[in-house]
Design an enzyme around this catalytic site. Structure first.
Site, PDB file in Angstrom:
ATOM      1  N   ASN A  67      -1.949   3.624  -4.268  1.00 49.53           N
ATOM      2  CA  ASN A  67      -0.024   4.235  -3.616  1.00 49.53           C
ATOM      3  C   ASN A  67      -0.100   3.591  -2.669  1.00 49.53           C
ATOM      4  OD1 ASN A  67       1.489   5.989  -2.369  1.00 49.53           O
ATOM      5  ND2 ASN A  67      -0.406   7.050  -1.261  1.00 49.53           N
ATOM      6  N   GLU A  97      -8.953   1.039   7.986  1.00 49.06           N
ATOM      7  CA  GLU A  97      -8.584   0.818   8.915  1.00 49.06           C
ATOM      8  C   GLU A  97      -6.732  -0.415   7.711  1.00 49.06           C
ATOM      9  OE1 GLU A  97     -10.919  -1.370  11.646  1.00 49.06           O
ATOM     10  OE2 GLU A  97     -10.715  -2.648  10.385  1.00 49.06           O
ATOM     11  N   ARG A 125     -10.031  -3.214  -2.162  1.00 46.90           N
ATOM     12  CA  ARG A 125     -10.364  -1.759  -2.383  1.00 46.90           C
ATOM     13  C   ARG A 125     -11.462  -0.884  -2.418  1.00 46.90           C
ATOM     14  NH1 ARG A 125      -6.639   2.659  -2.821  1.00 46.90           N
ATOM     15  NH2 ARG A 125      -7.825   4.008  -3.618  1.00 46.90           N
ATOM     16  N   GLU A 138      -8.397  11.248  -4.545  1.00 49.24           N
ATOM     17  CA  GLU A 138      -8.130  12.494  -4.583  1.00 49.24           C
ATOM     18  C   GLU A 138      -8.671  13.422  -3.444  1.00 49.24           C
ATOM     19  OE1 GLU A 138      -9.757  11.658  -6.637  1.00 49.24           O
ATOM     20  OE2 GLU A 138      -8.980  11.447  -8.567  1.00 49.24           O
TER      21      GLU A 138
END
Length: 431
Positions: free
Chosen positions: A337, A307, A265, A63
């Site tokens: 994404n 990065e 992640r 978000e």
């Protein structure tokens, strides 16, 4: 006020004295920033700028990142406005520290207690609050409206689970939702779910579709590119537990010259990934330890924040993580994404779990810029031909870039919708 909201306010006021103790416990578990935990209690950690101020809130990394194009547009077109961004997690704060434009203030979001909310709002005095999540914090919303703060809910993804939760308190949901001055959920399904709770939906906007290519450190790119040399590079990005080793083993039968970069992640998992690679006998280097790629390095673990743009630019082919969990017998993640590699013209392969990005994934796949495989065991058959035929890989990446560009007009639509809620721009004096 609705009775359920009155009860909620009474209970949270009663429990508010316990908030410092609960936050201290979270600090000990690494869930809060010890140096800034008072911000969660509404105490400012920075000085408020003079003049009108816009407050934007996104709870976690996804978000918060979706807010960046809005923040950058605000700074460019309305430099007279102060900008405050709040997030709720330590990782999101670290990401924002490296990504927010100069002059934009970051604070941790206050907990939803009446006194805390009042303290936060009385200090920052925003003219407009923009929320990009579907969670509704009653005390913050009620206290904001009491102070005349305009509120907008934008790019919110509302699930059936969220709706079922609020249907236990339909009157409270209707009252909270009715108070928003602008409501722009991210898709038609979310719009319909909000409408079923009594909300007035103005349109829909998906901020995750907005924005340009991710930034990168050009000097770091030059150093890493030189270290890798002419070896083909596959970057597996935004990976989750279990995916890294599955991807490594799946790609093991490709060329020995392959350089595989793993970008988890959650960077703190770099240690566990390195241990797993060591057990399997792979030669690896870990970026957070200052190690770099050599001719004998099979795998580079890029366990650092901010990065993604660097790693994507190094890649000849990208593998999207967060998409293989169900195929590996783990709970679904929903994907990440795919527009991030697409904007850089990178051919991309993803697993079947892309529920958080279903429309985007389907659009990129239909355009020929993304390939979906059933599981990590199919990666070699998808990635190998792209490495063997650079021209085909470039063409696939270009199709992805064009599809991403076509999907990125939501920011302008949001900006147009926000205009009536923004403070008037200062008038220029005439000489």
């Amino acid at each position: 006020m609705n009775p359920a909201l009155t009860l909620y306010r009474w209970l949270t006021r009663l429990l508010e004295p316990l908030a410092p103790r609960l936050l201290d416990a979270r600090v000990r578990r690494g869930k809060e920033d010890d140096a800034r935990v008072d911000e969660r209690l509404g105490y400012p950690g920075a000085r408020r700028p003079e003049g009108e101020l816009i407050w934007l809130h996104g709870v976690s990394v996804g978000e918060a990142l979706s807010l960046l194009p809005v923040v950058e547009h605000l700074r460019k077109t309305r430099p007279d406005l102060g900008v405050l961004v709040t997030t709720g997690t330590v990782t999101s704060a670290e990401v924002m520290a490296g990504r927010l434009p100069k002059g934009v203030i970051h604070q941790y979001a206050p907990v939803d207690a009446p006194g805390v909310a009042a303290r936060f709002l009385d200090y920052w005095r925003p003219s407009l609050a923009i929320f990009v999540e579907s969670e509704l914090w009653p005390n913050l919303l009620i206290e904001a409206r009491r102070r005349g703060v305009k509120t907008a809910l934008v790019s919110a993804r509302v699930t059936d689970k969220t709706v079922q939760g609020w249907r236990r308190f339909p009157g409270a949901a209707r009252e909270l939702l009715a108070g928003f001055d602008l409501m722009l959920p991210q898709d038609q399904a979310s719009a319909e779910r909000l409408a079923s709770l009594g909300a007035r939906v103005d349109d829909h906007v998906n901020l995750k579709l907005a924005g340009g290519p991710l930034p990168h450190d050009t000097a770091a790119f030059s150093r890493l590119s030189a270290a890798i040399g002419d070896r083909p590079v596959v970057a597996a990005v935004s990976t989750h537990e279990g995916e890294e080793i599955a991807i490594v083993r799946a790609l093991d039968r490709l060329t020995d010259r392959l350089c595989l970069i793993l970008l988890p992640r959650h960077p703190e998992r770099g240690v566990a990934i390195a241990e797993a690679l060591a057990r399997d006998g792979y030669s690896y280097a870990v970026r957070s330890r200052g190690q770099t790629v050599t001719a004998g390095t099979d795998i580079y673990v890029a366990d650092t924040l901010n990065e993604m743009g660097l790693i994507l630019r190094l890649a000849d082919v990208v593998v999207m993580g967060g998409s293989f969990a169900p195929a590996l017998g783990a709970p679904p993640v929903g994907g990440h994404n795919p527009l991030e590699p697409a904007r850089l013209g990178k051919p991309t392969v993803t697993g079947p779990d892309a529920s958080n990005w279903a429309a985007v994934t389907e659009g990129l796949a239909a355009a020929g810029g993304l390939q979906i495989v059933a599981g990590p065991w199919d990666l070699a058959d998808a990635v190998g031909p792209l490495l063997a035929d650079p021209a085909a890989a470039r063409a696939m990446g270009e199709r992805a870039r064009r599809a991403a560009a076509e999907a990125s007009n939501d920011l302008e639509r949001l900006w147009d919708a926000l205009q009536p809620l923004l403070p008037p721009a200062p008038t220029r004096s005439r000489r």
